[in-house]
Design a protein around this motif. Structure first.
Motif, short mmCIF file in Angstrom:
data_model
loop_
_atom_site.label_atom_id
_atom_site.label_comp_id
_atom_site.label_asym_id
_atom_site.label_seq_id
_atom_site.Cartn_x
_atom_site.Cartn_y
_atom_site.Cartn_z
N THR A 49 -1.76 -2.30 4.06
CA THR A 49 -3.31 -2.00 2.70
C THR A 49 -4.09 -2.88 3.25
O THR A 49 -4.52 -4.02 3.98
N ALA A 50 -5.46 -2.67 2.46
CA ALA A 50 -6.75 -3.77 2.33
C ALA A 50 -6.65 -5.16 2.31
O ALA A 50 -5.78 -5.27 0.78
N PRO A 51 -7.19 -6.03 2.32
CA PRO A 51 -6.86 -6.89 1.67
C PRO A 51 -7.74 -7.14 0.75
O PRO A 51 -8.29 -6.81 0.49
N VAL A 52 -7.26 -7.98 -0.82
CA VAL A 52 -7.66 -7.87 -2.08
C VAL A 52 -7.63 -8.89 -2.22
O VAL A 52 -6.42 -10.32 -2.03
N ASN A 61 2.52 -5.75 4.26
CA ASN A 61 3.17 -6.09 3.40
C ASN A 61 4.44 -5.44 2.86
O ASN A 61 4.61 -4.42 3.58
N ALA A 62 5.18 -6.48 2.17
CA ALA A 62 7.04 -5.65 1.70
C ALA A 62 7.87 -7.02 0.59
O ALA A 62 7.26 -7.21 0.93
N LEU A 130 3.79 -4.01 -6.06
CA LEU A 130 4.47 -2.79 -7.10
C LEU A 130 4.84 -1.89 -6.04
O LEU A 130 5.59 -1.41 -6.42
N ALA A 131 4.31 -1.76 -5.43
CA ALA A 131 4.88 -0.23 -4.15
C ALA A 131 5.84 -0.10 -3.15
O ALA A 131 7.20 -0.09 -3.47
N PRO A 132 6.11 -1.94 -2.77
CA PRO A 132 7.31 -1.88 -1.99
C PRO A 132 8.44 -1.90 -3.14
O PRO A 132 9.58 -2.15 -2.89
N GLU A 155 -0.80 2.30 1.87
CA GLU A 155 0.13 3.23 2.74
C GLU A 155 1.20 2.59 3.42
O GLU A 155 0.94 2.10 3.78
N ARG A 156 2.13 2.93 3.58
CA ARG A 156 3.77 3.01 3.70
C ARG A 156 3.61 3.25 5.33
O ARG A 156 2.93 4.95 5.72
#
Length: 162
Positions: A49-52, A61-62, A130-132, A155-156
């Motif tokens: 992921t891009a930095p937020v 991330n995971a 939320l995605a993971p 992106e997974r």
């Protein structure tokens, strides 16, 4: 920790964007599994992921699900120690990180203290959480919640299902 403490299901977000972030996140999962009274039950795939609200390279991330007999404050203390051992520095708010570990949920607990907020106060605003989380426990994430964050690219990473 007491030997008779009941196990609680907790969810921990992991992220890194400095160094070998994929290896760091995988290693942190293994390190968490070694914490006394703690078992890693499920591991999500890795996500890019891009930095937020941050800067630097993309994040890896995971999310993991753990069963733990550690209290929430002790679990936080242990996670912060792992961050420190991974070289985590906090020079300014949202600085790039070698490792970031956040308790998202701790059973049904609601905790508000100067050092710990559960549920994590920004988890529902972050697609990279939320995605993971939805991957390992779809019951915890409403599809509409992910849809509302569709502008945040997640992106997974193929072949990282753990």
């Amino acid at each position: 920790m007491t030997a008779d403490r009941v196990s609680v299901t907790a969810y921990i977000a992991l992220g890194a964007n400095l160094g070998d972030a994929q290896a760091t996140v995988r290693g942190a999962m293994d390190d968490i599994a070694q914490l006394a009274g703690t078992t890693v039950c499920r591991r999500s795939s890795l996500y890019r992921t891009a930095p937020v609200d941050s800067s630097g390279p993309d994040y890896i991330n995971a999310v993991i699900e753990v069963s733990t007999r550690l209290s929430a404050p002790v679990l936080l203390e242990k996670l912060q120690k792992l961050e420190h051992l991974a070289g985590r520095e906090r020079p300014y708010l949202n600085a790039p990180r070698t490792l970031d570990l956040d308790i998202l949920l701790y059973g049904e607990a609601c905790v508000q203290s100067p050092h710990l907020s559960i549920p994590h106060p920004r988890m529902r605003q972050r697609a990279f959480v939320l995605a993971p989380l939805a991957e390992i426990n779809p019951n915890l994430v409403q599809p509409a919640a992910l849809q509302a964050l569709s502008d945040q690219k997640v992106e997974r990473i193929a072949g990282t299902a753990l």
